[in-house]
Design an enzyme around this catalytic site. Structure first.
Site, PDB file in Angstrom:
ATOM      1  N   GLY A 180       0.751  -1.252   0.000  1.00 62.53           N
ATOM      2  CA  GLY A 180       0.000   0.000   0.000  1.00 62.53           C
ATOM      3  C   GLY A 180       0.779   1.297   0.000  1.00 62.53           C
ATOM      4  O   GLY A 180       0.181   2.365   0.134  1.00 62.53           O
TER       5      GLY A 180
ATOM      6  N   TRP B 142       2.358   2.904  -2.434  1.00 64.82           N
ATOM      7  CA  TRP B 142       2.045   3.799  -3.570  1.00 64.82           C
ATOM      8  C   TRP B 142       0.685   4.461  -3.332  1.00 64.82           C
ATOM      9  O   TRP B 142       0.474   5.621  -3.686  1.00 64.82           O
ATOM     10  CB  TRP B 142       2.033   3.021  -4.888  1.00 64.82           C
ATOM     11  CG  TRP B 142       3.405   2.778  -5.460  1.00 64.82           C
ATOM     12  CD1 TRP B 142       4.571   2.708  -4.761  1.00 64.82           C
ATOM     13  CD2 TRP B 142       3.747   2.589  -6.842  1.00 64.82           C
ATOM     14  NE1 TRP B 142       5.615   2.479  -5.622  1.00 64.82           N
ATOM     15  CE2 TRP B 142       5.141   2.395  -6.902  1.00 64.82           C
ATOM     16  CE3 TRP B 142       3.006   2.542  -8.026  1.00 64.82           C
ATOM     17  CZ2 TRP B 142       5.820   2.178  -8.104  1.00 64.82           C
ATOM     18  CZ3 TRP B 142       3.666   2.316  -9.217  1.00 64.82           C
ATOM     19  CH2 TRP B 142       5.069   2.140  -9.263  1.00 64.82           C
TER      20      TRP B 142
ATOM     21  N   ASP C  68      -5.420  -5.621  -5.746  1.00 62.37           N
ATOM     22  CA  ASP C  68      -4.328  -6.585  -5.571  1.00 62.37           C
ATOM     23  C   ASP C  68      -4.901  -7.984  -5.330  1.00 62.37           C
ATOM     24  O   ASP C  68      -6.002  -8.134  -4.826  1.00 62.37           O
ATOM     25  CB  ASP C  68      -3.420  -6.192  -4.399  1.00 62.37           C
ATOM     26  CG  ASP C  68      -2.016  -6.767  -4.564  1.00 62.37           C
ATOM     27  OD1 ASP C  68      -1.091  -5.973  -4.833  1.00 62.37           O
ATOM     28  OD2 ASP C  68      -1.837  -7.998  -4.434  1.00 62.37           O
TER      29      ASP C  68
ATOM     30  N   ASP D 112      -7.890 -10.220  -9.036  1.00 61.24           N
ATOM     31  CA  ASP D 112      -6.928 -10.238 -10.133  1.00 61.24           C
ATOM     32  C   ASP D 112      -7.370  -9.193 -11.153  1.00 61.24           C
ATOM     33  O   ASP D 112      -8.549  -9.177 -11.548  1.00 61.24           O
ATOM     34  CB  ASP D 112      -6.950 -11.643 -10.750  1.00 61.24           C
ATOM     35  CG  ASP D 112      -5.839 -11.859 -11.738  1.00 61.24           C
ATOM     36  OD1 ASP D 112      -5.551 -10.943 -12.529  1.00 61.24           O
ATOM     37  OD2 ASP D 112      -5.266 -12.952 -11.730  1.00 61.24           O
TER      38      ASP D 112
ATOM     39  N   ASP E 151       2.641  -1.374 -10.325  1.00 67.37           N
ATOM     40  CA  ASP E 151       3.906  -1.891  -9.787  1.00 67.37           C
ATOM     41  C   ASP E 151       3.794  -3.416  -9.755  1.00 67.37           C
ATOM     42  O   ASP E 151       4.513  -4.080  -9.021  1.00 67.37           O
ATOM     43  CB  ASP E 151       4.100  -1.318  -8.371  1.00 67.37           C
ATOM     44  CG  ASP E 151       5.512  -1.490  -7.829  1.00 67.37           C
ATOM     45  OD1 ASP E 151       6.431  -1.741  -8.619  1.00 67.37           O
ATOM     46  OD2 ASP E 151       5.685  -1.389  -6.598  1.00 67.37           O
TER      47      ASP E 151
ATOM     48  N   LYS F 152       5.640  -0.968 -14.183  1.00 61.16           N
ATOM     49  CA  LYS F 152       6.936  -1.629 -13.958  1.00 61.16           C
ATOM     50  C   LYS F 152       7.096  -2.759 -14.962  1.00 61.16           C
ATOM     51  O   LYS F 152       6.143  -3.482 -15.253  1.00 61.16           O
ATOM     52  CB  LYS F 152       6.979  -2.196 -12.538  1.00 61.16           C
ATOM     53  CG  LYS F 152       8.229  -3.013 -12.274  1.00 61.16           C
ATOM     54  CD  LYS F 152       8.488  -3.169 -10.807  1.00 61.16           C
ATOM     55  CE  LYS F 152       7.656  -4.250 -10.167  1.00 61.16           C
ATOM     56  NZ  LYS F 152       7.894  -4.327  -8.724  1.00 61.16           N
TER      57      LYS F 152
HETATM   58  C1  LIG Z   1       5.803  -5.004  -5.781  1.00 60.72           C
HETATM   59  S1  LIG Z   1       4.223  -5.301  -5.139  1.00 60.72           S
HETATM   60  C2  LIG Z   1       3.493  -3.699  -5.151  1.00 60.72           C
HETATM   61  C3  LIG Z   1       3.998  -2.776  -4.058  1.00 60.72           C
HETATM   62  C4  LIG Z   1       3.170  -1.508  -3.972  1.00 60.72           C
HETATM   63  N1  LIG Z   1       3.408  -0.635  -5.131  1.00 60.72           N
HETATM   64  C5  LIG Z   1       3.489  -0.700  -2.735  1.00 60.72           C
HETATM   65  O1  LIG Z   1       3.999   0.400  -2.869  1.00 60.72           O
HETATM   66  O2  LIG Z   1       3.182  -1.150  -1.625  1.00 60.72           O
HETATM   67  C6  LIG Z   1       3.432  -6.082  -6.515  1.00 60.72           C
HETATM   68  C7  LIG Z   1       2.008  -6.535  -6.243  1.00 60.72           C
HETATM   69  O3  LIG Z   1       1.397  -6.887  -7.494  1.00 60.72           O
HETATM   70  C8  LIG Z   1       0.370  -7.833  -7.192  1.00 60.72           C
HETATM   71  N2  LIG Z   1      -0.094  -8.482  -8.419  1.00 60.72           N
HETATM   72  C9  LIG Z   1       0.626  -9.269  -9.282  1.00 60.72           C
HETATM   73  N3  LIG Z   1      -0.162  -9.719 -10.287  1.00 60.72           N
HETATM   74  C10 LIG Z   1      -1.402  -9.185 -10.081  1.00 60.72           C
HETATM   75  C11 LIG Z   1      -2.644  -9.272 -10.779  1.00 60.72           C
HETATM   76  N4  LIG Z   1      -2.763 -10.016 -11.895  1.00 60.72           N
HETATM   77  N5  LIG Z   1      -3.714  -8.590 -10.298  1.00 60.72           N
HETATM   78  C12 LIG Z   1      -3.603  -7.860  -9.149  1.00 60.72           C
HETATM   79  N6  LIG Z   1      -2.455  -7.741  -8.449  1.00 60.72           N
HETATM   80  C13 LIG Z   1      -1.365  -8.391  -8.896  1.00 60.72           C
HETATM   81  C14 LIG Z   1       1.059  -8.764  -6.191  1.00 60.72           C
HETATM   82  O4  LIG Z   1       0.110  -9.483  -5.421  1.00 60.72           O
HETATM   83  C15 LIG Z   1       1.890  -7.779  -5.355  1.00 60.72           C
HETATM   84  O5  LIG Z   1       1.245  -7.448  -4.145  1.00 60.72           O
END
Ligand SMILES: C[S@@+](CC[C@H](N)C(=O)[O-])C[C@H]1O[C@@H](n2cnc3c(N)ncnc32)[C@H](O)[C@@H]1O
Length: 225
Positions: A50, A52, A70, A88, A115, A155
Site C-alpha cells: 500500500g 504507492w 491486488d 486479479d 507496480d 513496472k
Molecule cells: C511489488 S508489489 C506492489 C507494491 C506496492 N506498489 C506498494 O507500494 O506497496 C506487486 C504486487 O502486485 C500484485 N499483483 C501481481 N499480479 C497481479 C494481478 N494479476 N492482479 C492484481 N495484483 C497483482 C502482487 O500481489 C503484489 O502485491
C-alpha cells in the site's frame, strides 16, 4: 531480512512510517514527471502492501480518489476516498474499478499505476515474459480505464521484448520514457515506463507473439505460478 535491515530506503520508509520502500520509486518518478495532481482519480494496480496508495492519497488530497487492486489482502488504508479491491486485474471489470472513485460512463481515471510483478522464478526469460504479460494487460486496460490526456506508469522487467513494448506504448501516448529510480535495487532488472498524455485516438491491439518466448497466453504468464 538482513539485506533489508541495511537498506537505506527500507530504513527511510520505516522512519517515515510508510508501508514499503517502494514509495520512493513513485515519489521520484512523480517529482521528475509531475504525474499526480490535486483532485486526480488514481488507479493503482498491484497495490499491496500500500505505499504507492499512501503516496497517491497524499498527492491527490481530499478532493481526489485512489482505487487499488491486488491479489493479496492488505491492511485497510485510512481515508474516505481510498478504496482497495481484492482480486486479479484480469478478472475485475471496468465498472467495478471505476465506481469506487465515482467514475463511470465517459469519466475515467486521470492516472493509472502498475507496480505489478509476477512471482519471480529466477529464470531471466521466464520472469521477463511474465512481466511483459502483466504490462500488456495494463496497457490494454488503460484503453477503457484511463482518460485521454491521462498518464500511465508501469513496472517492467527488462529483456528481449522490452523495447517492443515501449514502442507500442509510444503509439498510444505523447511522451514515453523508461526510468530507473534510485530506490530500485541494484540486482533488480526492473524499469518503469512512464507514459504521459494518452492519445485520444490511441488504438490498443493485442501484441504480436514475442520472439523467443512462449505463445501469448497472458493467463500462463502472469499468474506467476
Ligand atoms: C511489488 S508489489 C506492489 C507494491 C506496492 N506498489 C506498494 O507500494 O506497496 C506487486 C504486487 O502486485 C500484485 N499483483 C501481481 N499480479 C497481479 C494481478 N494479476 N492482479 C492484481 N495484483 C497483482 C502482487 O500481489 C503484489 O502485491
Amino acid at each position: 531480512m538482513a539485506r533489508e535491515l541495511h537498506d537505506h530506503w527500507f530504513k527511510e520508509a520505516k522512519r517515515e512510517g510508510y508501508r514499503s520502500r517502494a514509495i520512493y520509486k513513485l515519489s521520484e518518478i512523480d517529482r521528475k514527471r509531475h504525474l499526480i495532481r490535486t483532485g486526480d482519480a488514481v488507479l493503482d494496480c498491484g497495490c499491496a502492501p500500500g505505499s504507492w496508495m499512501e503516496y497517491a492519497a497524499q498527492r491527490t488530497g481530499p478532493d481526489g480518489s485512489v482505487v487499488g487492486i491486488d491479489l493479496l489482502e492488505m491492511v485497510p488504508l485510512p481515508g474516505r476516498n481510498v478504496h482497495v479491491l481484492l482480486g486479479d486485474l484480469r478478472d475485475i471489470g471496468d465498472e467495478e474499478l471505476l465506481a469506487p472513485a465515482g467514475l463511470g460512463g465517459t469519466r475515467r481515471f486521470d492516472v493509472m499505476l502498475s507496480d505489478m510483478a509476477p512471482n519471480t522464478t529466477g529464470h531471466r526469460d521466464t520472469d521477463h515474459h511474465r512481466s511483459m504479460a502483466l504490462c500488456e494487460l495494463v496497457l490494454m486496460r488503460s484503453g477503457s480505464l484511463l482518460r485521454p490526456g491521462g498518464h500511465l506508469v508501469m513496472k517492467a522487467f527488462e529483456g528481449g521484448n522490452f523495447q517492443e513494448l515501449v514502442q507500442r506504448i509510444q503509439d498510444c501516448f505523447e511522451d514515453v520514457k523508461a526510468m530507473r529510480p534510485a530506490a530500485s535495487r541494484s540486482v533488480s532488472r526492473e524499469m518503469f515506463i512512464v507514459a504521459m498524455d494518452r492519445r485520444a485516438d490511441a488504438e490498443l491491439t493485442l501484441p504480436p507473439p514475442p520472439s523467443g518466448g512462449p505463445p501469448p497466453v497472458p493467463d500462463d504468464w502472469s499468474r506467476g505460478s
